[in-house]
Write an enzyme that holds these catalytic residues in place. Structure first.
Site: not given
Lengths: 437, 523
Positions: B36, B281, B416-417
């Protein structure tokens, strides 16, 4: 199952190669108290990678699941072949209910994962304490699912096993289902202990060159294609933590080949030579086959030796690899051993390793964590090998450490890994010297 | 029995460890088997603590069972007290020790230890980590608070407050605390006590001296705060200051209880998030579909920020702790969706796949789900890995927290863009089809097997990827057109188009159907 029983049992099969040592056994510091070690469940993390058709189902608590998740790190997300059946309040109410629940979980699992061919039901502390009979469950479920799925069981609980002993328990569970080797079959070699595939292949190539026709590995990469075992099996331990597995193999008539463990130039050479000798291979041929590997390892090690020579090292108990690794660091890299701690000391399997230690080396078995840390602070070794729960705190006290688990997960056996193994110890020391902040 | 590969929370004694490790001069004697101690490395590795957690484990073994485990417990407790000289100890059992019924409470009481002993009852087979932390903190406060220490009359002195909730292994607790202290300093409010983080048992005795309490993390401190309300008549601020709006409400709430002027704190100009969010933006962020999952506090806060401060559309919201489901359900209702309350990560994965979001905000687990599904993702809640205990100042709370959140959430989208642009250009002959992801924060979809047709082969240009596995009824032409849609909305477009075609009874999806569907679903 108790470690003492294992030790006693194996002492009888100890080879009389070193009578002097057996007459005056080296004093070993035995301690009990808090132990900062993993339980045997952790073995699943590397075993499931080795046996690609096997699934490990831990029957335990949320703690067990959390441990596996913490130990497995990011691996947990790549469709792993292990899981935990987490016991809940109602499972603790009565035994019949728990067995029914287990059937339900296993059925669901096997429906979801038709690729599973071997299922290990792995016992944990909670399942052992409530005496949930996993052996019976494995038998019952096995009868239901054979031949598609073979169901076995072993315990990886903390109350019975420490870290790598989980592998020992797992392999010992495989031994009874290994096919029988015919009594009149020629001698066969069996390598026991899971090795990274790349290392296993290196060893298999060397044995093939020597002309040892049939070499089996336990565990095999496929848990359903187990090697045979019988009176003509000679087995070679690749790992020092396989006491139960060795006993089980002996029980099926196999005999152990006494050798150093295959770490470093000397360990690997001795391990290969011992096997070759057992199979009556011409010594000159063996030397010729191992010469290129020896030479490569010697060259690679000569670069690391100046970084490690004379450095003082302490091992805290973790994996039972401590003794052979310490022997290697002392003999081949000139390190000075301060304390070599091990969770269990298998005197028979490690006899030849221990004989190499100087009389000043403190060997300890078991752990009383606080007292051991007091010794580390008093000794102030150049490097301390320890678990991840202790590494940063010791670094915080100004002590350089090497975390031990890496030694279990990295390829470190054999000639071509000898320098990688040394580098694991040299790197923290070099880093300590490099950093100026 | 519950089949689990991954758990969002550890067992309750890990929660107790989080409280003990956060505090000073407190020791935890935990009746537990060997192994543990793995939990230690959560603190020494993930949080990178340079000290061992103040926990002594009894480490009983199989051969001890049924005879001397009680003795082992008493020896461990005696040694721990002698060695560490704590101001108080907490004692309890882990899951296995709970089964052997040694009763750490009774055993330690009988020993006459020279410091207060606080027994913990943590039912391991019913409860989990956060509950364990909450219960432990509550028991510590209840046992140690000196009921004779009461707040002095208010006239002529600044208001004093207890900050409750930060623990060890808390997601950004260290830095949140810095931000809260900054706000309190601007309001002229004094801090009586921060607990559990950094507090000693001695400090806890003085908890009654504060005028009111601030609960930063309800999962951990709400139980204790309720007891303090009852016992010391201390009011509680429950607004969690994550996000600009929530920070403003928090300032107003604290100022009101403190009788202070909120203007200096509200006028704090370190908040750049509102302007960043208004700058042109950010226009492309409008109505981006976001899926949120985590602990209740962070999930609810994230949903508000998403809707009100970044202009996202929340398409999924959930938490893994049943105890706080009510707050999440209420917030989900405001988003017009159904809350997902589950601790099964496979259910979360299914829900994410079904919602087809453009951004996932979640825990470490959702990060991996999003990675698999090729969706941008940011981490907003525990459980987290080592990289989310950063060296730099990185709060979630207060105005600086809002700045951090803006950057953290928008970063994978910008990425992502970029990723989309790269993928588009990848089909140009100048770019190799093998070009991989430019970074790790977002992921391109799995590459479909490229099946070159004769014409493009002649032109020596890699053909656009054809139908993904399982797609039926799509004409090649429609399939190619679909590929021109950015990958992070492609899944939704495919799903919508197929739903539209089915509803409209069209067997085949051609260009016409694709654009009819687009018109049908137009925002």
């Amino acid at each position: 199952m108790s470690p003492l029983a294992i030790l006693d049992g194996c002492a009888t099969e100890r080879a009389p190669a070193t009578p002097a040592a057996s007459e005056q056994p080296r004093p070993v510091l035995r301690e009990r108290g808090q132990r900062e070690v993993f339980c045997g469940l952790t073995g699943i993390i590397w075993l499931h990678r080795k046996m690609q058709d096997a699934f490990f189902l831990v029957v335990g608590s949320r703690t067990c699941a959390h441990l596996l998740q913490s130990a497995a790190g990011v691996m947990i997300f790549a469709e792993p072949r292990f899981a935990t059946a987490i016991m809940e309040e109602r499972d603790l109410a009565g035994m019949v209910d728990a067995q029914d629940e287990l059937d339900r979980v296993v059925t669901r699992l096997l429906e979801r994962r038709p690729d599973i061919r071997t299922l290990f039901l792995v016992g944990s502390c909670p399942s052992e304490v409530i005496k949930l009979d996993l052996a019976k469950a494995a038998q019952r479920l096995g009868a239901q699912y054979m031949p598609r799925v073979r169901i076995l069981n072993y315990s990886g609980s903390g109350i019975e096993t420490t870290f790598t002993q989980g592998e020992d328990a797992c392999l010992a569970a495989l031994v009874p289902v290994m096919p029988a080797l015919a009594a009149d079959a020629p001698k066969e070699l069996l390598i026991v202990g899971s090795l990274p595939d790349i290392v296993e292949d290196q060893f298999l190539r060397l044995f093939a060159e020597m002309g040892i026709a049939k070499v089996g590995c336990l565990p095999s990469r496929n848990a359903r294609e187990l090697p045979s075992v019988g009176a003509n099996t000679r087995y070679l331990l690749a790992q020092p933590f396989l006491g139960d597995t060795a006993m089980a193999l002996e029980g099926r008539g196999a005999r152990r080949i006494e050798a150093l463990f295959p770490f470093g130039v000397e360990g690997t050479s001795d391990w290969l030579r011992s096997a070759a000798r057992e199979f009556g291979i011409d010594a000159a041929l063996v030397e010729k086959i191992i010469a290129p590997g020896r030479e490569r390892a010697r060259i690679a090690l000569s670069k690391l030796r100046p970084q490690l020579e004379g450095k003082r090292i302490t091992f805290l108990p973790d994996s039972q690899l401590e003794v052979p690794l310490a022997r290697y660091l002392q003999d081949e890299l000139g390190m000075e051993l301060v304390e070599v701690g091990t969770p269990y000391l298998h005197r028979a399997h490690l006899a030849r390793e221990l004989d190499r230690f100087g009389p000043q080396v403190r060997v300890s078995e078991g752990q009383h964590l606080e007292r051991q840390l007091d010794r580390v602070r008093a000794d102030r070794p150049d490097i301390t090998v320890c678990g991840l729960g202790l590494a940063n705190p010791l670094e915080g006290e100004g002590l350089t450490t090497k975390w031990a688990i890496e030694l279990v997960f990295s390829p470190i056996h054999g000639f071509d890994q000898a320098a990688d193994l040394a580098e694991l110890f040299a790197r923290p020391l070099r880093r300590r010297d490099m950093l100026e902040v | 029995m519950q089949l689990a590969v991954w758990t969002y929370e550890g067992p309750p004694h890990v929660g107790a460890m989080r409280v003990a490790t956060a505090m000073e001069k407190l020791h935890y004697v935990l009746h537990a088997p060997q192994g543990d101690t793995y939990a230690d490395l959560l603190f020494t590795m993930i949080e990178r603590r340079a000290k061992r957690p103040p926990v002594t484990y009894t480490t009983f073994e199989a051969r001890d069972l049924g005879k001397d485990t009680a003795q082992i417990f008493q020896d461990a407790a005696r040694e721990a007290v002698a060695r560490f000289n704590p101001q108080a100890i907490i004692v309890g059992a882990s899951c296995t020790a709970e089964l052997i019924q040694d009763d750490p409470a009774g055993l330690s009481e009988a020993m006459g230890l020279p410091c207060p002993v606080i027994p913990l009852e943590l039912p391991s087979y019913q409860r989990k980590e956060n509950w364990g932390a909450s219960e432990t903190f509550y028991q510590i406060v209840r046992n140690l608070a000196d009921k004779s220490v009461l707040r002095a009359p208010r006239e002529g002195r600044p208001a004093r407050v207890n900050i409750l909730g930060p623990t060890a292994l808390g997601f950004r607790h260290r830095d949140d605390l810095v931000e809260i202290r900054k706000i309190l300093a601007l309001l002229g409010v004094e801090v009586n006590l921060v607990a559990p983080l950094g507090a000693t048992p001695q400090d806890i005795t003085q908890i009654g001296a504060a005028d009111f309490n601030i609960v930063l993390y309800p999962e951990i401190a709400d139980e204790a705060a309720r007891w303090l309300e009852k016992t010391f008549d201390q009011p509680t601020v429950r607004t969690v200051p994550i996000g600009v709006g929530a920070t403003r409400s928090f300032i107003a709430d604290v100022a009101e209880l403190a009788g202070a002027d909120p203007t200096p704190a509200l006028g704090d100009t370190s908040s750049r998030m509102p302007w960043w969010s208004r700058s042109v933006d950010s226009t492309y962020l409008t109505s981006k579909r976001v899926f949120i999952f985590g602990d209740a506090t962070h999930a609810v806060a994230a949903a508000r920020i998403a809707r009100e401060e970044l202009g996202f559309e929340v398409c999924g919201l959930g938490c893994y702790a049943r105890e706080f489901a009510r707050e999440v359900r209420a917030e989900a209702a405001r988003c017009g969706i159904e809350a997902l309350i589950t601790d099964d990560h496979l259910a979360v994965e299914d829900a994410i796949a079904a919602a087809a979001p453009e951004l996932v905000l979640g825990t470490q687990m959702e990060r991996h789900i999003a990675k698999r599904l090729g969706i941008p993702c940011a981490v907003i809640s525990a459980p987290v890995h080592v990289q989310d205990f950063p060296a730099r100042h990185s709060p979630q709370m207060g105005f600086e927290g809002a700045n951090v959140i803006f950057d953290t959430w928008v970063h994978p989208l910008v990425m992502g863009l970029e990723e989309h642009l790269l993928t588009m250009f990848r089909d140009d002959f100048e770019f190799s089809d093998e070009a991989g992801a430019s970074h790790h924060a977002a992921h391109s979809p799995r590459r479909a097997s490229v099946q070159a047709d004769a014409e493009t082969q002649v032109a020596d240009i890699p053909a656009p990827a054809l139908a993904e596995a399982g797609a039926t009824g799509w004409t090649d032409e429609a399939e190619r057109e679909l590929k021109k849609i950015p990958f992070f909305v492609r899944g939704k477009a495919r799903r919508n188009t197929e739903a539209f075609a089915a509803a409209d009874g069209r067997a085949q999806i051609d260009l016409e159907t694709l654009y009819d569907a687009k018109a049908h679903y137009a925002r």
